[in-house]
Motif scaffolding. Structure first.
Motif, short mmCIF file in Angstrom:
data_model
loop_
_atom_site.label_atom_id
_atom_site.label_comp_id
_atom_site.label_asym_id
_atom_site.label_seq_id
_atom_site.Cartn_x
_atom_site.Cartn_y
_atom_site.Cartn_z
N ILE A 167 2.28 -0.52 11.49
CA ILE A 167 1.47 -0.43 10.28
C ILE A 167 2.19 -1.17 9.17
O ILE A 167 3.27 -0.75 8.71
CB ILE A 167 1.22 1.04 9.88
CG1 ILE A 167 0.50 1.78 11.02
CG2 ILE A 167 0.40 1.11 8.59
CD1 ILE A 167 0.27 3.25 10.75
N ILE A 168 1.61 -2.29 8.75
CA ILE A 168 2.21 -3.13 7.72
C ILE A 168 1.57 -2.75 6.38
O ILE A 168 0.36 -2.92 6.19
CB ILE A 168 1.99 -4.61 8.03
CG1 ILE A 168 2.63 -4.96 9.38
CG2 ILE A 168 2.56 -5.48 6.92
CD1 ILE A 168 2.37 -6.39 9.83
N GLN A 169 2.41 -2.24 5.47
CA GLN A 169 1.90 -1.80 4.16
C GLN A 169 2.03 -2.95 3.16
O GLN A 169 3.12 -3.50 2.96
CB GLN A 169 2.69 -0.59 3.67
CG GLN A 169 2.63 0.59 4.62
CD GLN A 169 3.38 1.79 4.08
OE1 GLN A 169 3.14 2.24 2.95
NE2 GLN A 169 4.31 2.32 4.89
N GLN A 170 0.92 -3.29 2.54
CA GLN A 170 0.88 -4.32 1.50
C GLN A 170 0.31 -3.66 0.23
O GLN A 170 -0.88 -3.70 -0.03
CB GLN A 170 0.02 -5.51 1.94
CG GLN A 170 0.55 -6.21 3.18
CD GLN A 170 -0.36 -7.32 3.67
OE1 GLN A 170 -1.54 -7.36 3.35
NE2 GLN A 170 0.19 -8.24 4.47
N ILE A 171 1.20 -3.01 -0.50
CA ILE A 171 0.81 -2.20 -1.66
C ILE A 171 1.21 -2.93 -2.93
O ILE A 171 2.38 -3.28 -3.12
CB ILE A 171 1.46 -0.80 -1.61
CG1 ILE A 171 1.03 -0.10 -0.31
CG2 ILE A 171 1.08 0.02 -2.83
CD1 ILE A 171 1.68 1.26 -0.11
#
Length: 483
Positions: free
Chosen positions: A352-356
């Motif tokens: 799961i790649i988080q781009q926040i």
């Protein structure tokens, strides 16, 4: 001809009134039928044309018969007189009673006028066809209904206007029903001149040859029922939605009962986990195994507590209870949701790649319910990746961004994507493409997000997967009053 010869012309058996005139126009003889008319009180001037003297002179002068001179008597009888020269100074006048024939003709004129009035003003299409379906004629309503004038339809095949998917079936039904029963009422789609299709209801009747009984012509009356079909389809959709709503209401009651029953074992799990932690702390340190055991117990307690809180909030949501909204950072909720499903993602080899984005505004939501929505979206993405890449590492992207007025959240998978039908039905209650699914996760998630003033929809990702896109109203730092 002698007077005796003239008298023979006035036969007693002749049913038509007949009389004899001399050159001056004086009546000098008549037959019994004429005698009966005169005896009934009818004066000769009433029975004869008013210009009979001039007609006699003309017939004698030209030595030719003058035919069909009309006279209408006071009794509404119509007589047609014929003046025939029988000698140089004698005229035989014979009357034919045309009352019935003229009345029939007048009735026919009225009937034709009425028929034309109906044909030219009815909104239904009245048409005639050969048994093979060739137009013989059509009423002017053809223009209003099909965009074609009657002259354009004559000689064309009505079958060419049917929808291709229904053409063969309609032809078979027509041929069978008209030959056996002589009539047929059917609903079907027909093509307008502009290319779109309309729904027609047509009642047809066969015209048969008198002696052989063979169908020689078909008369049809057609009307446009497109709006009726649309209304019926709309009613069916409303009934389906009502049925779904009823099932959801029933499910809400069921969920409330299940929540009540599950809360007790969840509370027991939390208590047992807490007690096990206390017993473990009382023992001597056990190194790495002990540490892992303590960590496992902590996670058991955390997940059980979270499950209990989700059930409690979901029960309140299904019962339309008061929302427990509070101001919170969407980034914190997203990170916590990733933590809760990290073990499941690891088992499926999904990263799961988080781009926040930075400086995201807060939102006003029930954190437990919104966190459950995020979990649903992430788990759907993990399952989609597992279906396409069962034994291969893959990625799921979690993106959070803002446009100052709202917070956008996207969960993008690398799964097989979705068809148009799946995209249109994805948020319909009880619709699912999973063999063991209930079809309630996305529907419930959409309802929860919409209850916070946001939205949730499904889009195709440019790389082939699916993007579940959600948004929530952003809170401003100034002037916010917590509910």
């Amino acid at each position: 001809m002698s007077d005796q010869g003239h008298a023979s012309l006035l036969q007693a058996a002749d049913p038509q009134p007949t009389c004899l005139f001399d050159a001056s126009g004086r009546m000098c003889g008549w037959n019994p039928a004429m005698h009966d008319l005169l005896a009934a009180g009818n004066a000769p001037d009433i029975l004869l044309p008013h210009n009979h003297a001039q007609l006699i002179t003309a017939a004698l002068g030209q030595q030719r018969a003058i035919s069909e001179v009309p006279v209408q008597t006071p009794g509404q009888r119509h007589l047609l007189w014929t003046f025939i020269p029988v000698a140089s100074d004698r005229i035989l006048a014979r009357a034919r009673d045309a009352t019935e024939a003229l009345n029939n003709e007048q009735q026919a004129v009225v009937a034709r006028r009425l028929y034309r009035l109906i044909i030219e003003n009815t909104t239904d299409l009245i048409s005639r066809h050969t048994p093979e379906g060739t137009f013989l004629d059509a009423s002017p309503a053809a223009w209003a209904l099909l965009g074609r004038w009657p002259e354009q339809l004559r000689g064309t095949q009505i079958h060419d206007l049917f929808h291709p998917q229904e053409r063969d079936e309609i032809r078979q039904r027509y041929d069978s029903a008209l030959e056996q029963d002589g009539y047929l009422t059917i609903s079907y789609r027909i093509r307008h001149r502009d290319g779109h299709y309309l729904w027609f209801e047509t009642a047809s009747r066969a015209i048969r040859e008198t002696y052989t009984g063979k169908v020689v012509e078909v008369v049809s009356v057609s009307r446009d029922i497109t709006e009726r079909i649309r209304s019926e389809e709309h009613s069916r959709r409303l009934q389906d939605e009502l049925a779904h709503a009823t099932r959801l209401a029933t499910l809400g009651e069921l969920a409330s009962g299940i929540a009540h029953e599950i809360n007790q074992p969840l509370a027991a799990i939390v208590n047992y986990a807490a007690a096990s932690q206390r017993y473990l702390e009382a023992l001597e340190p056990g190194g790495e195994p002990g540490r892992r055991l303590a960590q496992g117990l902590e996670r058991i307690a955390s997940h059980a507590q979270h499950a209990a809180e989700v059930i409690k909030r979901m029960r309140a949501f299904l019962r339309k209870g008061p929302r427990r909204g509070q101001r919170i950072s969407p980034a914190l909720l997203a990170q916590e949701a990733v933590r809760l499903c990290a073990w499941e993602a690891q088992q499926q080899q999904v990263e799961i790649i988080q781009q926040i984005g930075e400086a995201l505004p807060d939102v006003h939501v029930d954190p437990i319910l919104l966190q459950q929505v995020l979990l649903n979206l992430l788990r759907n993405a993990i399952e989609a990746n597992r279906d396409k890449y069962p034994d291969t590492p893959s990625q799921v992207y979690l993106r959070l961004s803002t446009d100052e007025r709202r917070v956008d959240l996207q969960v993008i998978d690398q799964g097989p994507g979705a068809s148009d039908e799946q995209l249109n039905s994805m948020f319909t209650p009880f619709y699912t493409s999973k063999p063991d699914g209930l079809g309630l996760g996305l529907s419930m998630s959409q309802s929860i997000v919409e209850s916070f003033g946001g939205g949730l929809e499904a889009l195709r990702d440019e790389r082939g997967g699916l993007c579940l896109y959600s948004w929530l109203p952003a809170l401003q730092d100034v002037g916010f009053i917590q509910e």
